[in-house]
Write an enzyme that holds these catalytic residues in place. Structure first.
Site, mmCIF file in Angstrom:
data_model
loop_
_atom_site.group_PDB
_atom_site.id
_atom_site.type_symbol
_atom_site.label_atom_id
_atom_site.label_comp_id
_atom_site.label_asym_id
_atom_site.label_seq_id
_atom_site.Cartn_x
_atom_site.Cartn_y
_atom_site.Cartn_z
ATOM 1 N N LYS A 217 0.583 3.884 -13.542
ATOM 2 C CA LYS A 217 -0.230 2.712 -13.201
ATOM 3 C C LYS A 217 -1.593 3.134 -12.658
ATOM 4 C CE LYS A 217 2.973 0.917 -10.583
ATOM 5 N NZ LYS A 217 3.733 0.030 -9.674
ATOM 6 N N ASP B 31 -0.928 0.955 -1.624
ATOM 7 C CA ASP B 31 0.168 0.622 -2.536
ATOM 8 C C ASP B 31 1.391 0.142 -1.771
ATOM 9 O OD1 ASP B 31 1.043 0.437 -5.223
ATOM 10 O OD2 ASP B 31 2.179 2.296 -5.032
ATOM 11 N N LYS C 47 -2.547 -3.206 -3.834
ATOM 12 C CA LYS C 47 -1.432 -3.855 -4.539
ATOM 13 C C LYS C 47 -1.102 -5.176 -3.867
ATOM 14 C CE LYS C 47 2.898 -2.155 -4.502
ATOM 15 N NZ LYS C 47 4.004 -1.294 -4.970
#
Length: 743
Positions: A121, A239, A279
């Site tokens: 990702k 994240d 995120k």
């Protein structure tokens, strides 16, 4: 025999790449898979500006009808998954995931380090956006900070990108995560995979209390000092998340405080022109609207990106913010946010009032949410249809899509081979691999039902039931041997590490985590354990199990022809009877007192107990003669502190084993053949200094560790400690089952 006769064998024609042979429909679908991005753009002639700090965190949260309708519609579709067994559903969606083979393809073709889905990702983000500021690349110095980073895939992906993209720069990085070694960090929030962390510990920021909790204000204020050697921070990634499988419909609300803290941290640390990757999940709540508007006011470009390598059926999105432009303008507002920083930030009051959010921004936000919600709903509905029935043709087409997507990814993002010598961890994998993390099993409905059951019922239904319930036919421990003495170690690298005092031992790198969870729940939930006068000595013995007693262990040791003397860290009362028929009598030295009922889940983490244990070991090492034996009754060795003491003994004895006991403490370390290292005087001085520091530590703090983790995790010590703790926990759970059956 005719060998060739000049005839050359034809080589088989090379298989054509699927990039060349697949049909246009597959090409188009995969191209779209890697193009799920939307951006916020102020209308011509309009500028989005930061609200006045005086209105920040003043108004209650509001709801946005159109966004709430999208949330309700999505949750209705997600509710259809509530009766699906999670492991079966996961296996199904792994196959239907178009990008499901990308990571395995990358591992086999590019030698990517720590190549997880997170790696893929982030590499995709690097290949899609101009994430690295031109100013940093021109000066040849790139500085990045990675929040909530465990296990470290963003770091390894960025390293791969830099090393294979001919971007010649001096890269410095710092990372943060909840400390997987801090024993009070529970598994619901902590990622215990430390494959990269253990090799790069000096680059990880865990804060002054050693927890790694970035939601603590003091850690926010400490972090700038930790990165003060950086000229400017060019990139921050965040994240973070935690386990929301118990309430998946409210994931956005549950994770919002963490996301706000990550964003504030980035705005504080980033230099002008820097980039930020955050995120998030669904964006339906007012808290998300406010946070995104804040970012849109601070960065030249804010993009909502769904990587193709992020499973299409989940809510995960990445906010990619480029060119930080509000470093000076945001200072007053940022000061107020820092004053209110913490886990409750924006929980009771909204970041901004509704009136401060321009209609033009909200309109774009609603369109963006509609776009990504539709993608997720369509994926879930397709997965549900294929779960019921998948034809041969559908399966064949999915396989083609997956194969094409893997090749497409590698070519689109120019992923090149990276030799191992260029990895972040050039030494390769760590020798000690901990037990894997628990995987959620059963459907959501089944898991909710299991939450209502007692620990015994859940234990019996799980994988551990037979292991815990079986009766022992032989005493445990004697077959597990830690051979020594260990080679000389660098005492100069040892130091006493302080941190927040442990309220409870929730985790350990030296045991099976799920077994420890069961034990803590059993101890906390047992009515007799809660009784004020109850002591762990009251644990019953199991008449069906074969177990050793202190008398039998000491009799065996003191009858051994090679044992010249035996010292026991415990009072005479630990061994009920005087030994008879033995060559020598043991000498008893006052050992630690064992914690009472109020500390049942502290195990070996109680500071007073640790101080007494260290004092006893220190005194015992001074009394040992060459070849002598030391016996230490122990409740467990779950903490880094107690493990450090075992490591110290490993330096001084030819071998160490353990025995489980029918009583309390539940086990004893048996250290055979004292063989003092040349550095023993320095070692004793160091332990004395640790003990003095423990006596002076301030309230609310504790010495957590004194042997470097790199030492604790090398060689056979981790396996020995894991075997020891597993045996102790198994025995206590077995006894607690007997206790429940007797009441």
């Amino acid at each position: 025999m005719n060998r060739g006769r000049g005839v050359r064998k034809r080589n088989a024609p090379e298989k054509a790449s699927i990039l060349e042979t697949c049909d246009e429909e597959i090409r188009a679908e995969v191209a779209q898979l890697f193009n799920k991005v939307r951006s916020y753009v102020p209308p011509a002639g309009e500028k989005w500006t930061l609200p006045d700090p005086n209105v920040v965190l003043c108004d209650p949260h509001v709801s946005h009808p159109r966004l709430q309708a999208l949330k309700h519609s999505l949750n209705e579709v997600k509710n259809q998954l509530s009766d699906k067994d999670l492991s079966v559903w996961h296996q199904h969606t792994c196959f239907t995931n178009r990008a499901g083979t990308v990571t395995s393809h990358l591992r086999s073709t590019t030698n990517a380090e720590l190549c997880t889905q997170a790696w893929a990702k982030f590499y995709e983000i690097l290949g899609t956006f101009q994430l690295l500021p031109d100013s940093a690349l021109k000066t040849g110095e790139l500085n990045s900070i990675h929040l909530c980073e465990a296990p470290g895939a963003f770091i390894s992906a960025l390293n791969h990108f830099l090393k294979t993209s001919s971007l010649h720069c001096d890269w410095n990085w710092i990372a943060n995560t909840l400390n997987p070694y801090y024993e009070a960090n529970g598994r619901g929030c902590t990622i215990t995979d430390d494959r990269l962390i253990v090799h790069t510990l000096p680059w990880w920021f865990f804060g002054s209390d050693n927890t790694g909790d970035i939601m603590l204000q003091k850690h926010l204020l400490e972090l700038p000092r930790f990165v003060s050697n950086m000229r400017s921070v060019d990139l921050v990634t965040a994240d973070g998340s935690f386990d929301c499988q118990g309430d998946p419909g409210e994931q956005e609300r549950l994770v919002a405080p963490l996301q706000h803290c990550e964003a504030i941290c980035a705005l504080l640390l980033l230099g002008t022109g820097g980039s930020f990757v955050l995120k998030m999940f669904t964006l339906f709540e007012h808290s998300s609207v406010c946070l995104l508007y804040l970012l849109a006011c601070c960065f030249r470009s804010v993009n909502i990106f769904k990587p193709g390598t992020s499973k299409s059926g989940n809510s995960e999105l990445y906010i990619v913010c480029l060119d930080y432009q509000a470093k000076e303008q945001i200072r007053p507002l940022l000061s107020k946010l820092i004053r209110n920083y913490g886990p409750d930030l924006a929980s009771t009051a909204s970041l901004f009032p509704r009136r401060c959010i321009p209609d033009s921004f909200l309109s774009q936000h609603e369109e963006i949410c509609t776009f990504f919600q539709a993608l997720q709903v369509n994926t879930i509905q397709e997965n549900l249809r294929l779960f019921v029935c998948m034809s041969t043709e559908q399966r064949r087409r999915l396989e083609q899509l997956r194969e094409y997507a893997a090749e497409f990814y590698t070519k689109r993002f120019s992923v090149q081979y990276l030799p191992r010598k260029s990895w972040v961890c050039r030494g390769g994998v760590v020798r000690w691999v901990k037990v894997c993390e628990r995987k959620q099993m059963g459907s959501l409905n089944q898991r909710k039902e299991m939450e209502l059951q007692g620990w015994k019922q859940r234990l019996a239904q799980g994988n551990y039931g037979p292991f815990i319930e079986k009766h022992l036919v032989a005493a445990e421990g004697c077959e597990v041997v830690l051979n020594g003495p260990l080679d000389e170690c660098d005492l100069g690298a040892w130091f006493a590490l302080e941190g927040a005092a442990l309220p409870k031992v929730c985790s350990s790198i030296f045991c099976d985590q799920e077994m420890l969870d069961f034990l803590n729940e059993a101890l906390e939930g047992n009515l007799r354990v809660k009784t004020v006068n109850w002591s762990l000595k009251a644990l019953p013995t199991c008449s069906s199990c074969s177990s050793d007693s202190p008398v039998s262990i000491l009799s065996e040791i003191c009858s051994h022809p090679d044992v010249t003397s035996c010292l026991v860290l415990g009072s005479q009362s630990w061994c009920d009877d005087k030994l008879t028929g033995v060559r020598i009598q043991p000498e008893f030295l006052q050992g630690p007192s064992y914690c009472g009922v109020q500390n049942v889940t502290m195990h070996d983490g109680q500071p007073d107990y640790q101080l007494e244990l260290l004092n006893a070991v220190l005194f015992a090492l001074q009394k040992q003669d060459q070849g002598s034996t030391l016996v230490i009754p122990l409740s467990s060795a779950l903490t880094r502190f107690t493990s450090g003491l075992v490591f110290t003994l490993h330096l001084c004895f030819r071998y160490i084993t353990f025995r489980c006991l029918s009583g309390w403490p539940p086990a004893a370390l048996v250290c055979m053949g004292f063989s003092p290292p040349s550095a023993l005087p320095s070692l004793l001085d160091f332990l004395q200094n640790v003990m003095e520091k423990m006596k002076k530590v301030e309230l609310g703090r504790q010495v957590l560790q004194f042997v470097p983790l790199e030492e604790l995790l090398r060689g056979e010590l981790p396996h020995f400690l894991s075997s020891f703790n597993t045996a102790v926990i198994r025995q206590q759970l077995h006894m607690l089952i007997q206790l429940d059956q007797s009441t």
